[in-house]
Design a protein around this motif. Structure first.
Motif, PDB file in Angstrom:
ATOM      1  N   ARG A 245       0.836  -1.192   0.000  1.00 34.35           N
ATOM      2  CA  ARG A 245       0.000   0.000   0.000  1.00 34.35           C
ATOM      3  C   ARG A 245       0.875   1.247   0.000  1.00 34.35           C
ATOM      4  O   ARG A 245       0.563   2.242  -0.656  1.00 34.35           O
ATOM      5  N   GLN A 246       1.964   1.182   0.740  1.00 32.29           N
ATOM      6  CA  GLN A 246       2.870   2.321   0.824  1.00 32.29           C
ATOM      7  C   GLN A 246       3.757   2.436  -0.412  1.00 32.29           C
ATOM      8  O   GLN A 246       4.146   3.539  -0.798  1.00 32.29           O
ATOM      9  N   ASN A 247       4.079   1.302  -1.011  1.00 34.77           N
ATOM     10  CA  ASN A 247       4.942   1.300  -2.183  1.00 34.77           C
ATOM     11  C   ASN A 247       4.392   0.319  -3.216  1.00 34.77           C
ATOM     12  O   ASN A 247       4.797  -0.843  -3.261  1.00 34.77           O
ATOM     13  N   PRO A 248       3.456   0.750  -4.062  1.00 38.09           N
ATOM     14  CA  PRO A 248       2.794  -0.140  -5.027  1.00 38.09           C
ATOM     15  C   PRO A 248       3.735  -0.765  -6.054  1.00 38.09           C
ATOM     16  O   PRO A 248       3.333  -1.712  -6.737  1.00 38.09           O
ATOM     17  N   SER A 249       4.955  -0.262  -6.173  1.00 34.17           N
ATOM     18  CA  SER A 249       5.883  -0.816  -7.161  1.00 34.17           C
ATOM     19  C   SER A 249       6.599  -2.069  -6.670  1.00 34.17           C
ATOM     20  O   SER A 249       7.331  -2.705  -7.437  1.00 34.17           O
ATOM     21  N   LEU A 250       6.423  -2.443  -5.411  1.00 32.19           N
ATOM     22  CA  LEU A 250       7.076  -3.641  -4.890  1.00 32.19           C
ATOM     23  C   LEU A 250       6.599  -4.886  -5.641  1.00 32.19           C
ATOM     24  O   LEU A 250       5.465  -4.945  -6.125  1.00 32.19           O
ATOM     25  N   ASP A 251       7.481  -5.897  -5.714  1.00 31.53           N
ATOM     26  CA  ASP A 251       7.109  -7.153  -6.358  1.00 31.53           C
ATOM     27  C   ASP A 251       5.934  -7.800  -5.645  1.00 31.53           C
ATOM     28  O   ASP A 251       5.716  -7.609  -4.448  1.00 31.53           O
TER      29      ASP A 251
ATOM     30  N   PRO B  71      -1.505 -15.489  -2.263  1.00 31.14           N
ATOM     31  CA  PRO B  71      -0.942 -14.522  -3.201  1.00 31.14           C
ATOM     32  C   PRO B  71      -1.150 -13.096  -2.688  1.00 31.14           C
ATOM     33  O   PRO B  71      -2.272 -12.725  -2.306  1.00 31.14           O
ATOM     34  N   ILE B  72      -0.097 -12.327  -2.687  1.00 30.40           N
ATOM     35  CA  ILE B  72      -0.175 -10.899  -2.375  1.00 30.40           C
ATOM     36  C   ILE B  72       0.090 -10.186  -3.707  1.00 30.40           C
ATOM     37  O   ILE B  72       1.235  -9.925  -4.076  1.00 30.40           O
ATOM     38  N   LEU B  73      -0.980  -9.918  -4.431  1.00 29.87           N
ATOM     39  CA  LEU B  73      -0.863  -9.356  -5.777  1.00 29.87           C
ATOM     40  C   LEU B  73      -1.500  -7.974  -5.825  1.00 29.87           C
ATOM     41  O   LEU B  73      -2.521  -7.730  -5.180  1.00 29.87           O
ATOM     42  N   ASN B  74      -0.915  -7.112  -6.614  1.00 29.03           N
ATOM     43  CA  ASN B  74      -1.519  -5.816  -6.893  1.00 29.03           C
ATOM     44  C   ASN B  74      -2.298  -5.961  -8.202  1.00 29.03           C
ATOM     45  O   ASN B  74      -1.704  -5.982  -9.285  1.00 29.03           O
ATOM     46  N   LEU B  75      -3.609  -6.071  -8.090  1.00 29.46           N
ATOM     47  CA  LEU B  75      -4.425  -6.330  -9.274  1.00 29.46           C
ATOM     48  C   LEU B  75      -4.431  -5.178 -10.262  1.00 29.46           C
ATOM     49  O   LEU B  75      -4.913  -5.328 -11.387  1.00 29.46           O
ATOM     50  N   THR B  76      -3.882  -4.041  -9.869  1.00 26.74           N
ATOM     51  CA  THR B  76      -3.728  -2.933 -10.815  1.00 26.74           C
ATOM     52  C   THR B  76      -2.889  -3.368 -12.010  1.00 26.74           C
ATOM     53  O   THR B  76      -3.077  -2.883 -13.132  1.00 26.74           O
ATOM     54  N   TYR B  77      -1.985  -4.313 -11.783  1.00 26.57           N
ATOM     55  CA  TYR B  77      -1.101  -4.798 -12.850  1.00 26.57           C
ATOM     56  C   TYR B  77      -1.706  -5.983 -13.606  1.00 26.57           C
ATOM     57  O   TYR B  77      -1.095  -6.501 -14.537  1.00 26.57           O
ATOM     58  N   TYR B  78      -2.880  -6.423 -13.199  1.00 21.20           N
ATOM     59  CA  TYR B  78      -3.534  -7.568 -13.831  1.00 21.20           C
ATOM     60  C   TYR B  78      -4.901  -7.121 -14.349  1.00 21.20           C
ATOM     61  O   TYR B  78      -4.984  -6.524 -15.407  1.00 21.20           O
ATOM     62  N   GLN B  79      -5.941  -7.404 -13.573  1.00 20.33           N
ATOM     63  CA  GLN B  79      -7.279  -6.889 -13.885  1.00 20.33           C
ATOM     64  C   GLN B  79      -7.945  -6.479 -12.577  1.00 20.33           C
ATOM     65  O   GLN B  79      -7.906  -7.230 -11.599  1.00 20.33           O
ATOM     66  N   LYS B  80      -8.557  -5.307 -12.590  1.00 20.11           N
ATOM     67  CA  LYS B  80      -9.296  -4.850 -11.411  1.00 20.11           C
ATOM     68  C   LYS B  80     -10.690  -5.471 -11.442  1.00 20.11           C
ATOM     69  O   LYS B  80     -11.691  -4.804 -11.667  1.00 20.11           O
ATOM     70  N   ASP B  81     -10.709  -6.757 -11.189  1.00 23.35           N
ATOM     71  CA  ASP B  81     -11.944  -7.517 -11.308  1.00 23.35           C
ATOM     72  C   ASP B  81     -11.858  -8.703 -10.355  1.00 23.35           C
ATOM     73  O   ASP B  81     -11.087  -9.634 -10.592  1.00 23.35           O
TER      74      ASP B  81
END
Length: 229
Positions: A37-43, A98-108
């Motif tokens: 949340r603090q750093n969305p660019s993290l893996d 899984p700890i995934l940022n769905l912004t990089y996949y699909q927001k669904d």
């Protein structure tokens, strides 16, 4: 859906552990989510592990599906922020967080749930089994037995909690609950269909399938090993 032909697949750190206390893994997930949340660019991260005997209830789950008094139980019982009803964790069940940022996949969220089911279905196919979805329900069945449960939490499009695949657990712990609130559905394990199945081999297949379904590059423990498509 991500473009399977792209070269720059997203990196996902893979952590494979043995039996981890539920509260420890829960705190680990929350820490990973807070960092992202603090750093969305993290893996992204994928945790693959087991738990000692533990019951968990989703945030809106009903205690009517417990066949024991949680205040006097000899087993761990946790109410957590995932969706869904009560389920059971124990050794021999592979849990994937899984700890995934769905912004990089699909927001669904529906897409994400179906992707997690697809991971399990792909693994079952390796063993010659047809994993099935049931309309209106989440999880994966083989014949009439539910072999994998899924429950997630997504905040600011960052995921936590995830999937639980029964590989070779003692299923008797499920007798103390109405699993997932489904009184007319049996719980099963991969071992029932593939006698002698090896836990470590299935765990590897889950990692491979996860990398393929989500089109990520899994990097185990900071470059010690990689599982790629």
């Amino acid at each position: 859906m991500p473009d399977d032909n792209r070269v720059d697949r997203r990196v996902c750190q893979l952590y494979q552990r043995g039996i981890v206390p539920y509260a420890t893994a829960w705190a680990w997930q929350r820490s990973l989510v807070d960092d992202r949340r603090q750093n969305p660019s993290l893996d992204d991260v994928m945790l693959l592990l087991e738990h000692p005997p533990t019951y968990t209830l989703g945030q809106g789950a009903s205690t009517q599906f417990l066949k024991f008094d949680p205040a006097q139980a000899e087993w761990e019982v946790h109410r957590v922020e995932r969706g869904g009803e009560v389920t059971y964790h124990c050794p021999g069940q592979l849990v994937g967080y899984p700890i995934l940022n769905l912004t990089y996949y699909q927001k669904d969220l529906h897409w994400y749930l179906r992707q997690l089911e697809a991971v399990i279905i792909q693994v079952l196919a390796v063993y010659g089994l047809q994993g099935e979805r049931l309309p209106g329900l989440t999880g994966v069945w083989v014949s009439d037995r539910k072999v994998a449960a899924i429950g997630i939490k997504v905040s600011r499009w960052i995921t936590m909690h995830g999937l639980a695949l029964n590989i070779c657990p003692d299923l008797s712990g499920f007798d103390r609950i109405v699993p997932c609130g489904l009184s007319d559905k049996a719980v099963g394990s991969l071992e029932q269909f593939v006698p002698g199945v090896q836990f470590e081999q299935v765990r590897e297949q889950v990692a491979i399938a996860f990398a393929e379904v989500f089109n990520v590059q899994l990097v185990e423990d900071a470059d010690v090993a990689k599982i790629e498509r």
